[in-house]
Design an enzyme around this catalytic site. Structure first.
Site, PDB file in Angstrom:
ATOM      1  NE  ARG A 214      -1.852   1.463   3.776  1.00 42.58           N
ATOM      2  CZ  ARG A 214      -2.492   1.553   4.930  1.00 42.58           C
ATOM      3  NH1 ARG A 214      -3.802   1.003   4.878  1.00 42.58           N
ATOM      4  NH2 ARG A 214      -1.934   1.900   5.941  1.00 42.58           N
TER       5      ARG A 214
ATOM      6  CB  CYS B 219      -1.103   6.067   2.546  1.00 40.16           C
ATOM      7  SG  CYS B 219      -2.570   7.242   3.076  1.00 40.16           S
TER       8      CYS B 219
END
Length: 130
Positions: free
Chosen positions: A102, A104
């Site tokens: 991920r 972000c």
């Protein structure tokens, strides 16, 4: 060859793009805003927005015939990095062990002044990725 993925269970694209494309064994979703496809409305608080964005992503994955276990990478765009812990709490209810990679990032502004937008890359392998 590419295949366009389209579902009524996620909001329609608000521009000249597809909800997702399947190509070469991979599914690439467009960023999903927290718009409820049934009402066209967006929740006000960041937790509800994160949940709706992920529901939209998962609706697209379902249309492609896969689920969250096929997600390899997510990108989360947020308006305020201070909201990261709240978004993370919601995020962890959608993904379990073998979390996807991920990124972000905090952004200056999102379409429709959303607080969150989420996109994913998934394998179209119909068996769970371990």
């Amino acid at each position: 060859m590419k295949n366009v993925i389209l579902t009524q269970e996620a909001p329609a694209a608000i521009g000249p793009y597809s909800q997702a494309i399947e190509a070469n064994g991979m599914i690439y979703t467009s960023g999903q805003l927290p718009i409820d496809p049934a009402t066209g409305e967006m929740p006000k608080d960041v937790e509800a927005q994160a949940e709706q964005s992920l529901k939209n992503v998962f609706a697209i994955l379902k249309e492609a015939g896969v689920d969250g276990s096929n997600v390899i990478k997510t990108t989360v765009f947020i308006k305020d990095m201070g909201d990261f812990p709240k978004i993370n709490k919601v995020y962890e209810t959608f993904f379990t062990e073998s979390y996807p990679a991920r990124s972000c990032v905090e952004v200056a502004r999102l379409p429709k002044d959303a607080l969150v937008e989420i996109e994913v890359i998934a394998s179209n392998n119909k068996t769970n990725i371990k």
